[in-house]
Design a protein around this motif. Structure first.
Motif, PDB file in Angstrom:
ATOM      1  N   GLN A  97       0.828  -1.203   0.000  1.00 31.30           N
ATOM      2  CA  GLN A  97       0.000   0.000   0.000  1.00 31.30           C
ATOM      3  C   GLN A  97       0.863   1.254   0.000  1.00 31.30           C
ATOM      4  O   GLN A  97       0.578   2.230  -0.685  1.00 31.30           O
ATOM      5  CB  GLN A  97      -0.917  -0.014   1.232  1.00 31.30           C
ATOM      6  N   GLU A  98       1.972   1.220   0.773  1.00 31.63           N
ATOM      7  CA  GLU A  98       2.866   2.375   0.848  1.00 31.63           C
ATOM      8  C   GLU A  98       3.498   2.661  -0.506  1.00 31.63           C
ATOM      9  O   GLU A  98       3.569   3.818  -0.939  1.00 31.63           O
ATOM     10  CB  GLU A  98       3.960   2.121   1.890  1.00 31.63           C
ATOM     11  N   ALA A  99       3.936   1.603  -1.217  1.00 34.50           N
ATOM     12  CA  ALA A  99       4.553   1.786  -2.535  1.00 34.50           C
ATOM     13  C   ALA A  99       3.538   2.321  -3.539  1.00 34.50           C
ATOM     14  O   ALA A  99       3.851   3.201  -4.360  1.00 34.50           O
ATOM     15  CB  ALA A  99       5.142   0.465  -3.028  1.00 34.50           C
ATOM     16  N   GLN A 100       2.301   1.821  -3.478  1.00 35.56           N
ATOM     17  CA  GLN A 100       1.264   2.295  -4.395  1.00 35.56           C
ATOM     18  C   GLN A 100       0.966   3.778  -4.162  1.00 35.56           C
ATOM     19  O   GLN A 100       0.804   4.547  -5.120  1.00 35.56           O
ATOM     20  CB  GLN A 100      -0.008   1.464  -4.209  1.00 35.56           C
ATOM     21  N   GLU A 101       0.910   4.183  -2.883  1.00 36.89           N
ATOM     22  CA  GLU A 101       0.636   5.586  -2.570  1.00 36.89           C
ATOM     23  C   GLU A 101       1.787   6.479  -3.018  1.00 36.89           C
ATOM     24  O   GLU A 101       1.576   7.578  -3.535  1.00 36.89           O
ATOM     25  CB  GLU A 101       0.384   5.732  -1.066  1.00 36.89           C
ATOM     26  N   ARG A 102       3.009   5.987  -2.836  1.00 37.44           N
ATOM     27  CA  ARG A 102       4.177   6.770  -3.240  1.00 37.44           C
ATOM     28  C   ARG A 102       4.222   6.928  -4.761  1.00 37.44           C
ATOM     29  O   ARG A 102       4.507   7.999  -5.285  1.00 37.44           O
ATOM     30  CB  ARG A 102       5.436   6.077  -2.728  1.00 37.44           C
ATOM     31  N   PHE A 103       3.886   5.840  -5.472  1.00 38.63           N
ATOM     32  CA  PHE A 103       3.885   5.869  -6.933  1.00 38.63           C
ATOM     33  C   PHE A 103       2.813   6.843  -7.427  1.00 38.63           C
ATOM     34  O   PHE A 103       3.048   7.648  -8.333  1.00 38.63           O
ATOM     35  CB  PHE A 103       3.617   4.460  -7.458  1.00 38.63           C
ATOM     36  N   ALA A 104       1.629   6.763  -6.808  1.00 39.56           N
ATOM     37  CA  ALA A 104       0.538   7.668  -7.193  1.00 39.56           C
ATOM     38  C   ALA A 104       0.902   9.116  -6.888  1.00 39.56           C
ATOM     39  O   ALA A 104       0.555  10.035  -7.649  1.00 39.56           O
ATOM     40  CB  ALA A 104      -0.735   7.275  -6.450  1.00 39.56           C
ATOM     41  N   ARG A 105       1.627   9.331  -5.769  1.00 33.93           N
ATOM     42  CA  ARG A 105       2.043  10.684  -5.404  1.00 33.93           C
ATOM     43  C   ARG A 105       2.991  11.254  -6.449  1.00 33.93           C
ATOM     44  O   ARG A 105       2.911  12.436  -6.810  1.00 33.93           O
ATOM     45  CB  ARG A 105       2.703  10.672  -4.019  1.00 33.93           C
ATOM     46  N   GLU A 106       3.907  10.417  -6.949  1.00 37.94           N
ATOM     47  CA  GLU A 106       4.828  10.887  -7.982  1.00 37.94           C
ATOM     48  C   GLU A 106       4.058  11.302  -9.229  1.00 37.94           C
ATOM     49  O   GLU A 106       4.339  12.337  -9.841  1.00 37.94           O
ATOM     50  CB  GLU A 106       5.842   9.794  -8.337  1.00 37.94           C
ATOM     51  N   ALA A 107       3.053  10.489  -9.617  1.00 38.08           N
ATOM     52  CA  ALA A 107       2.258  10.815 -10.803  1.00 38.08           C
ATOM     53  C   ALA A 107       1.508  12.126 -10.611  1.00 38.08           C
ATOM     54  O   ALA A 107       1.482  12.984 -11.506  1.00 38.08           O
ATOM     55  CB  ALA A 107       1.278   9.677 -11.097  1.00 38.08           C
ATOM     56  N   ARG A 108       0.885  12.296  -9.437  1.00 34.37           N
ATOM     57  CA  ARG A 108       0.139  13.544  -9.175  1.00 34.37           C
ATOM     58  C   ARG A 108       1.073  14.756  -9.173  1.00 34.37           C
ATOM     59  O   ARG A 108       0.730  15.830  -9.677  1.00 34.37           O
ATOM     60  CB  ARG A 108      -0.580  13.439  -7.824  1.00 34.37           C
TER      61      ARG A 108
END
Length: 481
Positions: free
Chosen positions: A238-249
């Motif tokens: 979950q942490e990696a998914q949130e970090r990846f999504a944060r980079e995209a945003r």
């Protein structure tokens, strides 16, 4: 050169007191001269008979299984060589492969050589000669014809050629059997096309701690793009998914000539990805690897990066992982910041990473990052990391080096590096001062903003231009006299 399998067999022989250390050294010397299996040397020198040698090899194979050090393609190559040398009928070999599958279904495993040893299907000498030669069997890349050791390739697995980046597939054992029945042998791999949603993946161009970046082509338009996907090992985090999504945003909101632009964000087959402009050029890290940069070029790159950072900081975004490999230089020489995977919005009240954990790349970390003080990380932390990049461009090395990560952290916190002019005397004092100000331990002693850093570097260029103009003027007056 002795293989790890030979050395393991030697250890087993020592442990069982079949050989002493001097006997083993003698056997290894003979083995290397004659390029044969260590067991065959031991047999010919009468240290063992076939029965005891078989016991030693079985012990060796058990240790290989326990340590999980067996090469991925070992059984594939054994099948190929056994059929090539006509040492076994294909029907018998297929039977043993089915036997292996039965072991897997029971949650166990057994190698092909173990099955052949247990069933005494082939003479021990012939079997060991074949086993010794597996390392020399190769498979050619269909793109550049470079050879890869087949024993290192997982059967049926896709591989990206490190030389030409062509994606190709290693054959499966079933494909080997089919080719043999047709009277053929697979000497060259087949090119594999990788399709990801609306894109064809052409080559892997980078891989970081969390994501993989590919050069891709949009099927509808033919546009060449860079596609970043969340790495397989992080897709359940979950942490990696949130970090990846944060980079995209973060990238979606940043539109600047010195920041890589994002084109599309999405999820394909439950795999998060985003698509970016493909930068034709190379990373700053690759450029520095060839040696220190010219002083004027280093200053120019830092000033441009300051432009991108100032823009991001004004929008409340701190990069937190500025380093030479995260700066791309396009074919026109324009630097662009990439990889905002650790970026933080300064007005965010949510901190995904655990308190006290370290964010960034050790050699480029600011002291506050090295201490894990997440609340103190801000724009001046990026300026510190950019100072490390500047230092490395000027000298060709990091200001803080060490034998271990712990030693690097210790040096960041306690050591003041020598100024760049220590390595390059032609660097003037003002450049030294600017670079070392970026590297101050106390964040408040660094430049307050990236714009302030850029302005100081611009003044150096202005003074140099004035000096050059004055020198030219004086030379002209002398000539007129």
């Amino acid at each position: 050169m002795h293989s790890k399998y030979d050395l393991l067999l030697g250890k087993v022989a020592i442990a069982t007191k079949t050989l002493n250390k001097q006997d083993l050294r003698n056997c290894l010397e003979i083995q290397e001269r004659h390029n044969t299996h260590l067991g065959i040397v031991m047999l010919k020198k009468k240290f063992v008979d076939e029965k005891n040698l078989q016991k030693l090899i079985k012990q060796q194979q058990k240790k290989i299984n326990v340590t999980q050090s067996r090469e991925k393609g070992e059984d594939l190559v054994m099948c190929r060589l056994l059929l090539r040398k006509d040492l076994i009928k294909i029907e018998r070999l297929e039977k043993y492969i089915r036997k292996q599958e039965e072991y897997k279904e029971r949650g166990s495993s057994i190698s092909l050589i173990e099955l052949l040893l247990n069933n005494q299907e082939i003479s021990l000498i012939k079997l060991l000669e074949t086993y010794h030669s597996i390392s020399s069997e190769t498979l050619a890349c269909p793109g550049c014809q470079k050879n890869f050791r087949l024993m290192h390739l997982g059967p049926g697995k896709k591989l990206r050629c490190k030389h030409c980046k062509t994606v190709f597939g290693a054959p499966t054992i079933e494909q080997e059997f089919s080719a043999y029945k047709r009277g053929q042998e697979i000497s060259q791999a087949v090119i594999e096309k990788e399709v990801f949603g609306n894109y064809e993946l052409l080559e892997q161009i980078a891989e970081g701690g969390m994501g993989i970046v590919y050069r891709g082509q949009k099927k509808s338009s033919g546009q060449i793009v860079a596609i970043k996907v969340l790495g397989e090992g992080h897709r359940t985090s979950q942490e990696a998914q949130e970090r990846f999504a944060r980079e995209a945003r973060t990238l979606e909101m940043l539109k600047h000539p010195n920041i890589v632009s994002i084109l599309e964000v999405g999820i394909e087959n439950e795999i998060p990805y985003f698509c970016m402009d493909f930068i034709e050029g190379e990373s700053l890290s690759d450029i520095i690897d060839r040696g220190p940069l010219e002083i004027e070029r280093a200053i120019s790159i830092i000033k441009d990066i300051c432009g991108g950072l100032e823009y991001a900081h004004r929008l409340g975004v701190v990069h937190r992982d500025i380093k030479s490999s995260n700066i791309l230089i396009d074919k026109d020489g324009t630097p662009k910041i990439t990889d905002f995977g650790l970026a933080k919005c300064m007005d965010s009240i949510t901190v995904i990473t655990r308190t006290g954990s370290l964010l960034g790349t050790p050699s480029y970390m600011s002291p506050e990052q090295a201490k894990g003080q997440l609340g103190r990380i801000g724009p001046r932390s990026d300026i510190y990391s950019l100072g490390v990049v500047f230092y490395k461009m000027l000298t060709g090395r990091n200001p803080f080096e060490g034998e271990s990560t712990v030693e690097i952290y210790q040096n960041i916190l306690t050591v003041d590096p020598p100024p760049p002019s220590h390595d390059r005397p032609e660097i003037n004092k003002r450049i030294d001062q600017i670079c070392m100000k970026c590297l101050k331990k106390d964040a408040f002693q660094r430049f307050k903003t990236a714009d302030a850093l850029a302005k100081e570097l611009s003044r150096i260029g202005e003074k140099r231009s004035m000096w050059q103009a004055l020198t030219s003027l004086l030379k002209g007056k002398k000539q007129n006299k």
